[in-house]
Every structure is written in C-alpha cells, then in structure tokens.
Design a protein around this motif. Sequence first.
Motif, mmCIF file in Angstrom:
data_model
loop_
_atom_site.group_PDB
_atom_site.id
_atom_site.type_symbol
_atom_site.label_atom_id
_atom_site.label_comp_id
_atom_site.label_asym_id
_atom_site.label_seq_id
_atom_site.Cartn_x
_atom_site.Cartn_y
_atom_site.Cartn_z
ATOM 1 N N ARG A 124 0.827 -1.221 0.000
ATOM 2 C CA ARG A 124 0.000 0.000 0.000
ATOM 3 C C ARG A 124 0.857 1.266 0.000
ATOM 4 O O ARG A 124 0.445 2.300 -0.527
ATOM 5 C CB ARG A 124 -0.957 0.007 1.200
ATOM 6 N N ALA A 125 2.049 1.179 0.577
ATOM 7 C CA ALA A 125 2.927 2.350 0.586
ATOM 8 C C ALA A 125 3.439 2.657 -0.815
ATOM 9 O O ALA A 125 3.586 3.821 -1.196
ATOM 10 C CB ALA A 125 4.099 2.115 1.535
ATOM 11 N N ARG A 126 3.700 1.608 -1.570
ATOM 12 C CA ARG A 126 4.258 1.810 -2.915
ATOM 13 C C ARG A 126 3.659 0.779 -3.884
ATOM 14 O O ARG A 126 4.318 -0.191 -4.262
ATOM 15 C CB ARG A 126 5.798 1.653 -2.901
#
Lengths: 479, 479
Positions: A192-194
């Motif tokens: 979800r961060a990247r």
Amino acid sequence: MEGGTFTPLTPEGIRRIHLAALDALEQVGLADAPPSGIDIMTRAGAVLGEDGRLRFPRALVEDMLAKAAKGITLCGRDPRHDLTLGARRVHYGTAGAAVHMVDPHGREYRESTVQDLHDAARIVDQLDNIHFLQRPMVCRDIPDNREMDLNSIYACTSGTTKHVGISFSEPDFVEDGIGLLHMIAGGEAAWRARPFVSNSNCFVVPPMKFATESCQVMEKVIAAGMPVLLLSAGMATATAPPTLAGAIVQAVAECLAGVVYVNAIAPGHPAIFGTWPFLVDLRSGAMSGGSGEQALMSAGCAQMHQFYGLPGGAAAGFSDSKLPDMQAGWEQMCSNVLAGLSGLNMVYEAAGMHASLLGFCHESLILGDDIVGQALRCVRGIEVTEDAVSIEMMRSVCLDGPGHYLGEDQTLSRMQTDFVYPTLGDRTSPKEWAEVGKPDLIAAATARKEEILAQRASARFDPQVDAAIRARFNIHLPQ
Amino acid sequence: MEGGTFTPLTPEGIRRIHLAALDALEQVGLADAPPSGIDIMTRAGAVLGEDGRLRFPRALVEDMLAKAAKGITLCGRDPRHDLTLGARRVHYGTAGAAVHMVDPHGREYRESTVQDLHDAARIVDQLDNIHFLQRPMVCRDIPDNREMDLNSIYACTSGTTKHVGISFSEPDFVEDGIGLLHMIAGGEAAWRARPFVSNSNCFVVPPMKFATESCQVMEKVIAAGMPVLLLSAGMATATAPPTLAGAIVQAVAECLAGVVYVNAIAPGHPAIFGTWPFLVDLRSGAMSGGSGEQALMSAGCAQMHQFYGLPGGAAAGFSDSKLPDMQAGWEQMCSNVLAGLSGLNMVYEAAGMHASLLGFCHESLILGDDIVGQALRCVRGIEVTEDAVSIEMMRSVCLDGPGHYLGEDQTLSRMQTDFVYPTLGDRTSPKEWAEVGKPDLIAAATARKEEILAQRASARFDPQVDAAIRARFNIHLPQ
C-alpha cells in the motif's frame, strides 16, 4: 520531459468538447452499472433513470473533478523507475492484449505465451526510453483465466522493476492477485505504501455503457490500494462517433463518468484518465491504429487531460503492419511523436505492437526504444537560451578562427548534451555499410534481444519469496 | 493545407533568433561575394570591410524584407499543379543531389543515371501527395557538366507537369538552359509568364561566406525570370554552430543576406527563404538527416519564415538508413510530419531519399506518398465544428438506436471526407494477410513503379518541339 508544443485543439475546441461531454453525461448517461456502482454513484448525486441509465448533473462532475487526484506517482518496484504523472510530463510504455507473437524472420504469427510475456518484461527492463510495462499480450498457453491473470502478474513483475500494468479478467481473481502482490512487496503495508502495479479497467463498453464486471473489478482493486487506469476504448465510426472530435467527446464523457465513480468510492484515489479512442477503417471493418487520424485523436486527448488537470493516458505507437517494416516505422513514429509533443502523460502501446494490436514483436519493441528516444528528443525541443544563440562563437570562427566549428569546446560539450544517438538506427555511409556487410536492422534487433535474455534477470524475486509464491500459486514459468 | 499546430519555438525564441541573426549580419557579415554582388549590395547599402566581408546594417535588411515577395506562385507546366507559397501552406516534394540509386531487393547502391532521374519524374507525376519535383539525383552517366545540367532539365520536365527545381552547376550553363526552357514553354514570353522551373542556389558556403559561382548563377537566372531557392545548408557542429538554435540563427542570417542580394537586383523577385540547417553526428563525422534534431530544426525554420512573412523551405523526410526499412519509415515520418505541422511551405527531400542524401530509391519514393499523405492528414487536424461534436447522433444511437454508429448517414459521409486511406500501407488482419500470401511492402512498391513506368508518359513534349530540342542539344534519353 514535458510536451506541449503540439496543440491540435484550439482553446475553443477544447471548450466545445468539454461542454458536449457534459451534455452527453447529463442527457444520455451510461447504462449497465452494477448494483454496487448504482448505489455508489446515486449516493454521490447521479440520477438513475427509468431506462436504467445513470445520468450525471454537471455540478456532480465538477465536484468530483475537484476531488480527483491531480499529480499522481506510479511506483516502480525500484523507486528510480517511479513515474510522476500530471501537467505535460510524458512517459512511454507497452500495453495491450495481443494474442500473437510476431516472428519477423519467418514472417510468422503464433500464439503468445507466458514466456513471451516474461521476455518482453525483461527486455523493457533494459530499454532506457520505455518507462513502464503494461502487459502487452495474453498468455495463450494458460487456458484457465485465473491462472492466466496470476501468471501475467508474475511474468511481468519478475521481469522488470519498472511500473507494471495488468488487467484482471474477473472480480473473483482480484483477491488472489492482491495476495500475490503482497508477497512480492513484502506484506500489505509495503504494497500500500508503494503500489508498483496498476490495473487497467476497460470500465465502459462504448457507446455510453458501463462494463459491469470490469466495474466490479475496479471497486475491488481500489479497495486494495491499486491505482487504476480508466480505459475507454471506443472505435470511431463503430462504437464511437465518426468524427475525430466526436470520438474524443464520447471518450471524455465516459472517463468523466469514471472519475465520478472512482472518487465517489475513494476521493483522490490515483486514477489515470484513459481516453483511448480508436478508429475503424470502414472499407474493411478493421481497426487502423497506424493512421494519422489515430495520432491526432490521442494527441487531442492529451489536451483534454491537461484541461481537467488530470493525469491521463492514450494509445499511440502501434502499427497496422504485420511486420517491423517501413510501414511499421512510419506508423509507430507518427503517433508516438505527436503524443509526446502534445504532453500525453502515459503513452500506451508505444512499442512492439503490430497488426492493429493483434501481434507483439520483441524485435520491434527493441527498435521502438530508438523510435521513442527520437520522439523524446523532439519533446525536449529547441532550447533558445542566450548561450545557444550567442554569436560570439560565430564571430571567432568566421573572423579569427578556422572557418568551422569542429574543434570548439562548446561543440564537444553540446555533442554530449544536445544530441541523441540511436542504439540500432544506422548512420553509416553506403561505403562503410557495405564494408561491414550491409547489416540488417531486424537481425541487429534479434542479436540485442538474445543478449538481453542471456543476462541474469535482475528483477527476479528473492529465492525465499519466490519459493513461497510457487508454493501458493501454480506458476508456469520455470524457476 | 495549412500547418501551425506545432510550434517548437516560442515567440520570445523567434525574436532572439531574429536579433542574433541581425547581429551576425551587422558584425560578422559574409565573405567571398563576387565583384558583381559586391557592387549590387554595396549600392543598396551593405558595407564592404577591409577584411573583404560584406556587412549588412539592420535598416538595410528591414528595407529589403519590406520589398521581398511575400506570397509567390511556383508554376507547374500544367496550371493545376501550381503551388501558392506563403503563410503556413504546406507542400512536399523531392530534392537533393544523390549520387546513387538504391536497389532495395538486391540491397545494392549503384551510380544514378539520367534514366533514373526521368523515371523519378514520371513517378512523382503520378503521386497525389508529392507536389513538386526538385532534381533528387545527379546523372552520373553524363560526365560533361553542361550536358548533365541540360539533360537534367529535360529528364525532369519531360517526366512531370508539376513544378520542377533544378540547379545549374556553372554560370556559363544558364544561357543554354534558359534556351531549352524557352523551347519547352513555347517562347520567352510564355516562359516568363509562367516559369515552371526554379533554380536551387547554394548561394552560401557556411559559415557566413558567399558561394561565388552560385551567386553568379543566381544573378543570371534572376535576369531570366526564374524563381530562386536561396539555399543555406550549414552542418550543425561543423559548418554551423553546435546548438539547434545557433544553427537556425546562422541559416537565417545567411538567407537574409540572400534576400538583400535578390531584392537589390530585382525587388520582389520570387525567392524561397531556404534555411536548410543539417547536422553532423560527431561520433562518425557523418550527417544525420533522420534524427529528431533535424526534424526540430526544419520545423523551427518554418516559424522563422512565418515571422518574416516570406515563402520558405527546408529539408525533411530523408533517412540515414540505406534501405526502405523500419528505420527509414520512422525517420521519414518524424521530420515530414513535424515540418508539415509547423506550416513549412516547401518540404524538400520529403520522399525517396536515403543514406543521408547519398542514395535515392524509387520504391521509397512511392511509399513516401503514403507517408506524406498521412502527414498531410495530421496537418489537416481535428475539426471541432458544432456538427462534429453534436451529441444528437450519440443520443439517437444510445437511447433509441442500434447501440452503434455503423449505419448512420453521417458515418458513411465522414468515411469519404475525414479519413485518409493509404495506397500501399497494409491494414489487413494477420489472417487475411496470410491468406493473400503475406505481401511484402517493398515488392508492392516495385509493382506500382513498374505499372507507372509502363504507362505512356503523359508529360512528354510535343514531337515537333522535342525534335527541335534534340536538334539543338545532345539529349541522352531515348525518344
């Protein structure tokens, strides 16, 4: 690299297209939204008619345009491949769903396989001017669609650390696919961060109908934090109006409906405004992707994206020719260079694609790197700095100097900075060319392909991660 | 067809180039004018320095710009081929001085002949999108330069009724050449009323020197009523500055000197502002005509022509590739389409030219007609009329109709008016393509060439005129 020097639409033309699209959304609307979508969009302010069509008041469209993500980043698995979309920034990549591989030496079309897809990913990984890999072909050696989707993700992401685009065939396959992506990323939080994979949603069936299943896929991938491409692929004269401007109107209207949909689910969710109007050659009923009309439509779409301030994409660079021949060259350059000059953020189908999207060719992909490199040089444009137009050098060369510019310091430094050198494009004289055996362009591309594929695949997953993936999913590619 | 949608130079960039060019003319000036030219230009206001260079005060340049012909007509022998230059009107044609013919099947380069030149003229005569024939190659089978010049005129003008460009090698050959043209025209008065041949004058040897003999040719052809192309062909990094903008500055300065020269002789004499900056790939010292940098320079030049309001020309559409292959396709399209979109009046070298101007290919010329046709479609652009963006058809198709646009009246009429269909470009599906034997593009071009050359040459002269010409000159082409 920012485009903007090619503007096929006038400001008045852009405004007319915008107003016509708003009229179409308000008066014609879209049929066939799934129940979940009807619920989401009517709660936001869309109106469900007795004819089952959703209509969109212009205030709703304007509200959602205000909420929509403007600049977005498409992550690579390696951050140095991150793409920042918005304004007139230009990126080129593959895309499509070709069902054939092209063998240019044997002049043969054969069914495309998962190995072909993986090889394409590995080649893209090594090409400087190809910025992302959207899955360009389907794995016809994997008959089960769920397995095909998962293996497509695996084949792409294990071949390149550039941003990857895929497309889920059915809503039910999303969960497994996201599970696979979590494993590759090292967990859900890291994913979800990247999110390094986006989903291409053919969320409409033009004219002006939602694609029910694709909409359900879209709802699921948005929940999973995946960027989406809102892809409207009408065919001018068949499923879209027969004028270039009319086809753009319809694509814009459909994508605006998509903007409402996405932002009603998750305001500001990263979405690419994917107006991909195509066109049909009515003499044969076949698509013509290599035409000037196609180049104009895609460039005009870029101006609409800029009008809305939204990140956008369209198709360019694909050829109607069956082989990487002279026709392929002129067709692929025409739409690629015009798309870049118009400032299209995401130029999809930019390399390797033949037979109006039916065939993919590795050699052509490699040669496409030269085509796109040249197009990007054109996008960079002519720098008219004080330094560039200074007549001091002319004065010294003509009045005091040798009468030519060859040995000047500035000449040598400009040689490095101002000029693009093709990798395989040949600039020898006829004499030199004969001396080196009259090299064949396609043979040179095959040699480059074999060289790339002989290298260690640098994008491969950590062996432990790979083993875990293979334990959970039926991965067709050999270890 | 008017361009103008591609503008690589900003208004500020155009102004900077203009001011730098004026500075160059005032401060650096040009060497090597012939005595007659020194006399003509100093009487007009140019200043001869002790270093032998002619310098041009900006007031003189501005005066001569005011006198210069703005819109000009290049006549065809047949008036339906007349070309009206000026504004952003775009025309494509051949040009050059190739010394080789390319045989794409045998992959051979051989010396070009007068028959090759005549055949090229006959092919150009039949191609819809090639608007003029400037002599693209030299007749290497005619060793005597005077005979070569006369036979070049004969070979071109007897092959096509489109406008022809030639280039006299020496001042002494002009009188005979004009004599030949008077015979073809039916007398001097008819020639002067409609001069259907222009002379390409490489009147400068960049950087910033007059080409003495070519200037003497120019004085003679102007006296004979012949339109002139003021051709400045510097090589960026070698004989022109190493920046794209700097190369344009020098070409503009040199052509402005030419404008002074021509209008000091004959105010308003038809002249084409021929900024042809080329560039050298410094890795090899070879010219690179197929590059993006070349495309940008030629398009930027078109903007300078428009700034001065003068009819202008530049080179585009030529390839570095030795053969009509994929590289040739992408290179020829890149500069051709950008030149057209920039509104370049005369796009020289637009078809058939390979090996950075060293080789000419009849098959490539024929395929170039498709390339230029597509480029012209791009020049035409996207028409955003009220009719084109009307949502009435969308409403009826989606709400009441069949759900597609195929049978609509507007679709059928637009098919005729809005879409360009290539002559040899292939749009078949892979299946159809295999069924018809996987046709080869180059083989198809050869077949078209043989078909054209088998027809009766419609541009041939009246037999009596022809006999008179042959009685006076040694014409090498058979009757």
